[in-house]
Scaffold this active site. Sequence first.
Site, PDB file in Angstrom:
ATOM      1  N   LYS A  69       0.740  -1.212   0.000  1.00  0.00           N
ATOM      2  CA  LYS A  69      -0.011  -0.132   0.043  1.00  0.00           C
ATOM      3  C   LYS A  69       0.746   1.124   0.056  1.00  0.00           C
ATOM      4  O   LYS A  69       0.449   2.434  -0.244  1.00  0.00           O
ATOM      5  CB  LYS A  69      -1.000  -0.022   1.177  1.00  0.00           C
ATOM      6  N   SER A 286      -3.133 -12.391   3.084  1.00  0.00           N
ATOM      7  CA  SER A 286      -3.381 -12.231   2.001  1.00  0.00           C
ATOM      8  C   SER A 286      -2.303 -12.528   0.753  1.00  0.00           C
ATOM      9  O   SER A 286      -2.504 -13.038  -0.328  1.00  0.00           O
ATOM     10  CB  SER A 286      -3.750 -10.633   1.787  1.00  0.00           C
TER      11      SER A 286
END
Lengths: 333, 90
Positions: A69, A286
């Site tokens: 991110k 993830s």
Amino acid sequence: MAEPAEDTIPSAREQVMASLRAKRAVCVDSITELIGNTPLVRLRHIEAECPGVELWAKCEFCNPAGSVKDRAALFIIRKALANGDIRPGMRLLDSTSGNTGIAYAMVGAALGVPVTLVMPENVTVPRKQVTTAYGVEIIYSSPMEGSDGAIVLARELAEQHPDLYFYPDQYSNDANPGAHYATTAPEIWEQTSGKITHFVTGIGTSGTVVGTSRRLHELNPAIRCVAIQPDDAMHGLEGMKHLPSSLVPQIYDESVLDDTIWMSTDDGWDMSDRLAEEEGLFVGHSSGANVAGALKLGRQLAEKGERGLIVTILCDRGDRYFAPLKWEKHYVW
Amino acid sequence: MPTVRIPTPLRKFTQGNEEVSISGANVGEILTNLEAAHPGIRERICDDKGKVRRFVNIFVGDEDIRFLKNLETEVADNDEISIIPAIAGG
């Protein structure tokens, strides 16, 4: 024999300096310059299950705030600053289930932008602690409503206080996939010398899969780009979104995807364990789901006797998910 | 009757209701009766062996049942049971 001209032979000092140059870590002006250019690591033990197919993973946990991110946060904040969206006295406000929050917190601190985050109360404790460490303000949304509850609350706050908050909305901001279009995809292309045949990764905001796939398809339309989604609305793959039961992000563009893999929480979690034990990669769930998806693709190719080079994303490190310990049973959400 | 708070991803089983009233003397009984009233919901919460899935937390009041007596945790008539995903999605 004539002596070579002095200026063609590097001096001892020059030779030492040249040998150091390659090994010396880069020196940068700001932590934000360390975002991106992450290494690609081959998963030799996992790929043994799909002979003829190489599995490679992009180590996004090497970004300075620890996750993929960082790229989106940097591009989003840069764009806001360039557009003059964050005026003096204003704060950047966005909703996040964690990693984007940590990334905003780091980039915001480094670039002098105050940050307010809306997070569901059930994000993992380390995420709350890390974002707080960077000095951001956190507003909690209901743990019953998941990340969509945080999106709705952030929208409301932004509408109520337009002079206080600039709301870039990572789910709608084209700088989010734009970051991956501009950096992640060309890095993968270069690191694999253009040999990549498949790109596969999960959907959170969809920024990574959409931006990277869009650029990879431009570089070589034959590359298959595959998204991964949790197989049920009630899942445990933190950071991933089950689109059929969610607010679909505006940046989601199905036209750049060739396929979707539906992943069970257990398969994702089990692969995270395997990555730590078999590859020495202690990564989050993830990432486990991403590698499980890559292996699934790899097996399909191997069964057909095809070769391939599959690239996926390791979003963050596993220590971001340590569960509360027994003696912390009275932890506050 | 105890109240059970339902998270968004499971509300498709409860006709969109955020809360349902379910009878039962402990959490296990509540889940059994919840399944009877809203078929399909239990397998989202528990695995094939009947254990609460790793990524689901169940609270009686403010207490996580993993730190109490799991499915044997007693429930009083005025208790509130919350089923909460361990994580917050994307």
